[in-house]
Enzyme design. Structure first.
Site, mmCIF file in Angstrom:
data_model
loop_
_atom_site.group_PDB
_atom_site.id
_atom_site.type_symbol
_atom_site.label_atom_id
_atom_site.label_comp_id
_atom_site.label_asym_id
_atom_site.label_seq_id
_atom_site.Cartn_x
_atom_site.Cartn_y
_atom_site.Cartn_z
ATOM 1 C CB SER A 52 -1.139 0.226 1.366
ATOM 2 O OG SER A 52 -0.118 0.075 2.428
ATOM 3 C CE LYS A 112 -2.697 1.579 5.095
ATOM 4 N NZ LYS A 112 -2.446 0.720 3.410
#
Length: 189
Positions: free
Chosen positions: A132, A175
């Site tokens: 990611s 996140k």
């Protein structure tokens, strides 16, 4: 005679380095370029629960911010990933893809350059690994090639494929929370 051969090899190596520098200059690439941003990550750890007769553990996830930077310098076309503390190997695959995307987007070859990604985290980070960071790595490489400074109030998370398409990630809530707590104004998913 052995000393002469060693001296000649050093001169050849020095000339090779000069040729690469001149090739980079001819291609519009300066000697070295860099860019840095913070990127969100999900950390996983096991929290022990000793209330039971047997040891039990629960996987706990939380978000954190990693300092990710790229430096592009004259070299031999290598893509290197340095992590501190030591992290997983999936970053290398993401870095290779990010460099190819940056070449495609900018139209500049990095075959005579070394691209060095550095990923730094707090010492308490147990382990981070995953694709990611790929989109952020590609954005950093593009910014470095174009001589741009990324906006430090923005962050990005997403996988990236060889065609430059940004893909799905996990841990969006963790996140996002980490990005907010670190003062980011925008997080791109």
């Amino acid at each position: 005679e052995e000393q002469t051969i060693a001296d000649l090899q050093r001169k050849i190596d020095s000339l090779d380095a000069r040729v690469l520098t001149l090739q980079n200059a001819a291609n519009g690439s300066p000697a070295s370029r860099s860019a840095t941003l913070q990127g969100p990550a999900v950390l996983q750890s096991i929290q022990a629960d000793e209330r039971y007769p047997y040891w039990m553990g629960e996987v706990v996830t939380r978000g954190a911010m990693l300092d990710i930077s790229v430096e592009i310098q004259p070299g031999q076309g290598r893509v290197l990933v340095e992590t501190e503390p030591l992290m997983g190997i999936v970053f290398q695959d993401a870095a290779n893809t990010a460099v190819r995307v940056a070449e495609n987007v900018t139209g500049r070859s990095l075959s005579a350059s070394d691209v060095i990604f550095s990923i730094r985290a707090d010492a308490e980070v147990p382990a981070v690994d995953g694709p990611s960071a790929g989109a952020l790595m590609a954005a950093l490489a593009i910014a470095a090639l174009n001589g741009e400074t990324p906006d430090s109030s923005v962050t990005l998370t997403g996988t990236i494929d060889a065609g430059g398409h940004v893909g799905a990630i996990g841990g969006v809530l963790e996140k996002s929370q980490a990005a907010k707590e670190s003062g980011k104004r925008i997080i791109l998913l």
